[in-house]
Design an enzyme around this catalytic site. Structure first.
Site, short mmCIF file in Angstrom:
data_model
loop_
_atom_site.label_atom_id
_atom_site.label_comp_id
_atom_site.label_asym_id
_atom_site.label_seq_id
_atom_site.Cartn_x
_atom_site.Cartn_y
_atom_site.Cartn_z
N HIS A 119 -15.33 27.52 -1.98
CA HIS A 119 -15.58 28.32 -0.77
C HIS A 119 -16.18 27.40 0.28
CE1 HIS A 119 -16.43 32.00 1.58
NE2 HIS A 119 -17.45 31.28 2.02
N CYS A 120 -15.51 27.28 1.41
CA CYS A 120 -15.95 26.36 2.46
C CYS A 120 -16.61 27.14 3.59
CB CYS A 120 -14.76 25.56 2.99
SG CYS A 120 -15.20 24.41 4.31
N PRO A 121 -17.91 26.95 3.82
CA PRO A 121 -18.57 27.67 4.93
C PRO A 121 -18.09 27.21 6.30
CG PRO A 121 -20.07 26.07 3.98
CD PRO A 121 -18.86 26.08 3.10
N ASN A 125 -14.20 30.67 4.70
CA ASN A 125 -13.12 31.19 3.86
C ASN A 125 -13.06 30.37 2.58
OD1 ASN A 125 -10.98 32.71 3.03
ND2 ASN A 125 -9.54 31.95 4.57
#
Length: 226
Positions: A119-121, A125
């Protein structure tokens, strides 16, 4: 899959994306205003370099937006398991739903994602099966835009001819002390500048972090040149 828009409600992710967009806007305005357009007007660079810069910037922004809003591969609540493929599915112990193997549950989004990488802040997403390629494009164009901007910034100070219409190489101290006549002195080569910074003329040693820097004696006519 397809063109479904995926939107994650996460204030932390919104802050991260807002910071990315701010940095992008800052560079897309600052670099052309200070470096590209002035040097283009004075004939130091061709116009195609400005077009390339904006092209990379647009590709970077599009990749960011698409990676952010594209469904990464979220599994529906009642997935249809193809006949004969049940052996490749398993039960998630967090959401109690069937999912294909190699899928993972995202605790921040609250659902399982096919082939989830992380999960990439910064894109707010997950990076999964359906948007992994967009995330890689974003990384590529971000790296390319950064290197492009750094290259022009370096050339602006150490390689391009001094600007005549916009004397941007003059520092605030020089303006206050009325020593702008020093700017008309010959510009020293970039190799000389880096040799002074790193303390050696051996270029291979510029990349070695274990040595001690020694002050480098510079020619007299370059001693007070910025």
């Amino acid at each position: 899959m397809g063109l479904r828009i995926h939107f994650v409600v996460d204030p932390h992710g919104w802050c991260c994306m807002g910071l990315i967009v701010f940095v992008w806007l800052y560079n897309i305005v600052l670099i052309p205003k200070i470096v590209l357009f002035p040097h283009y007007e004075e004939g130091h660079i061709p116009g195609i370099l400005i077009i390339i810069f904006y092209g990379i910037a647009i590709f970077c922004l599009v990749a960011l937006v698409r990676a952010s809003i594209t469904d990464p591969g979220r599994l529906p609540e009642n997935p249809k398991i193809p006949h004969g493929e049940r052996e490749f599915w398993e039960l998630c112990n967090k959401c109690n739903l069937m999912r294909p193997k190699r899928s993972h549950h995202c605790s921040r989004c609250g659902h399982c994602v096919r082939r989830m990488d992380h999960h990439c802040p910064w894109i707010n997403n997950c990076v999964g099966e359906d948007n992994h390629w967009l995330f890689l494009q974003l990384c590529f164009y971000t790296e390319l835009l950064t290197c492009y901007a750094l290259m022009f910034s370096f050339c602006h100070y150490y390689y391009f001819l001094p600007l005549k219409k916009h004397n941007l190489d003059t520092t605030s101290i020089e303006k206050m002390s009325n020593c702008c006549e020093d700017i008309s002195r010959p510009r020293k080569p970039w190799q000389q500048t880096f040799s002074e910074v790193f303390g050696t003329r051996w270029k291979i040693l510029w990349f070695i972090p274990f040595r001690q820097r020694q002050p480098l004696r510079v020619p007299y006519h370059f001693a007070n040149h910025v």
